[in-house]
Design an enzyme around this catalytic site. Sequence first.
Site, PDB file in Angstrom:
ATOM      1  N   HIS A  66       0.836  -1.206   0.000  1.00 43.15           N
ATOM      2  CA  HIS A  66       0.000   0.000   0.000  1.00 43.15           C
ATOM      3  C   HIS A  66       0.871   1.256   0.000  1.00 43.15           C
ATOM      4  CE1 HIS A  66      -3.112  -2.924   1.425  1.00 43.15           C
ATOM      5  NE2 HIS A  66      -3.832  -2.216   0.559  1.00 43.15           N
ATOM      6  N   HIS A  70       1.384   1.497  -5.855  1.00 47.68           N
ATOM      7  CA  HIS A  70       0.069   0.856  -5.921  1.00 47.68           C
ATOM      8  C   HIS A  70      -1.002   1.879  -6.294  1.00 47.68           C
ATOM      9  CE1 HIS A  70      -3.608  -1.239  -4.816  1.00 47.68           C
ATOM     10  NE2 HIS A  70      -3.853  -0.314  -3.907  1.00 47.68           N
ATOM     11  N   HIS A 107      -7.076   6.856  -2.743  1.00 40.76           N
ATOM     12  CA  HIS A 107      -7.884   5.770  -2.165  1.00 40.76           C
ATOM     13  C   HIS A 107      -7.187   5.029  -1.027  1.00 40.76           C
ATOM     14  CE1 HIS A 107      -5.498   2.897  -4.504  1.00 40.76           C
ATOM     15  NE2 HIS A 107      -6.082   1.929  -3.804  1.00 40.76           N
ATOM     16  N   ASP A 108      -5.854   5.095  -0.948  1.00 41.31           N
ATOM     17  CA  ASP A 108      -5.119   4.480   0.165  1.00 41.31           C
ATOM     18  C   ASP A 108      -4.189   5.488   0.840  1.00 41.31           C
ATOM     19  OD1 ASP A 108      -6.081   1.857   0.390  1.00 41.31           O
ATOM     20  OD2 ASP A 108      -4.831   1.148  -1.269  1.00 41.31           O
ATOM     21  N   ASP A 224      -8.636  -1.606  -8.166  1.00 42.70           N
ATOM     22  CA  ASP A 224      -7.888  -1.821  -6.930  1.00 42.70           C
ATOM     23  C   ASP A 224      -7.227  -3.195  -6.900  1.00 42.70           C
ATOM     24  OD1 ASP A 224      -6.867  -1.036  -4.505  1.00 42.70           O
ATOM     25  OD2 ASP A 224      -8.713  -1.326  -3.368  1.00 42.70           O
TER      26      ASP A 224
END
Length: 287
Positions: A66, A70, A107-108, A224
């Site tokens: 993560h 990514h 998103h992360d 994802d």
Amino acid sequence: LLARADDLQYDMWALAGATAGRPLSALAFFLFQRQGLLKHFRIKPLKIIRLLRAIEAGYSSENPYHNATHAADVLRTTHVLAHAAGVTVHHVDTLGLMALYFSAIIHDFGHPGLTGDFLVATSHPLALRYNDRSPLENHHASAAFTLMAERPELDAFEGLSREQRIAFRKQVVELVMGTDMKQHFALLSQFTNAAAAVPAPPPLPPADESQRLLALQICLKVADIGHLAGTLPVHKRWLGVLEEEFFRQGDKEREAGLPISPLFDRAKQGVSKSQVGFFEFVALPLV
């Protein structure tokens, strides 16, 4: 490498190497510029670059999986899927496309390299802050918007009208929250039911706002886990770093006297040995 951003299969590790570890900001700026978002919303190039660099820095390079590479991979796959599936034709306007891209970018954001279940089990500050409900996803979205609020020099979207800012933030938050794997099967069920009621391709406009949002959530969810569709060497590399990140959590669980999560124990088989089941029950039903 950026010229091949539309390819279905891609080696984001190569772009990470070519950009000295800044694949996310490089790719994001490239897409924002090429899709005309900078011009359409009068976004200042220097300001968006500063924002993207700050977000990229918020992804820990200590996380095997993560991390910013990514995030860049998910952004590129989101871009490819959105265009290939006709999402950009029927489901998003220009503001919606920017929201979809930005959702993938953040998103992360600020991911601690641990699962939400671990945060809850250890009473982590993020779990306490968000009352054990999607602590990671809440954090990703909140931290990104807080960054821009606390540092106005990074607010690349200052040119949006009040109505546009509200719509943009709402879409981004909904899309990021949809990446919570605990919501996976509920979203999949909704999508399957909605898809069954729609005629065969070509894709048609969504019946309502909920269907439009659902399609975008599925697009981001597929992206994802997009490395599943990569070449075997690229997929195996992603799988290896994901397994290592899981094993590190398993080590922490062992040290804390907690039950070790399935597939997180170094002494046993990890996620690299469970891919058939993941493909069958998680990935393939999405396509």
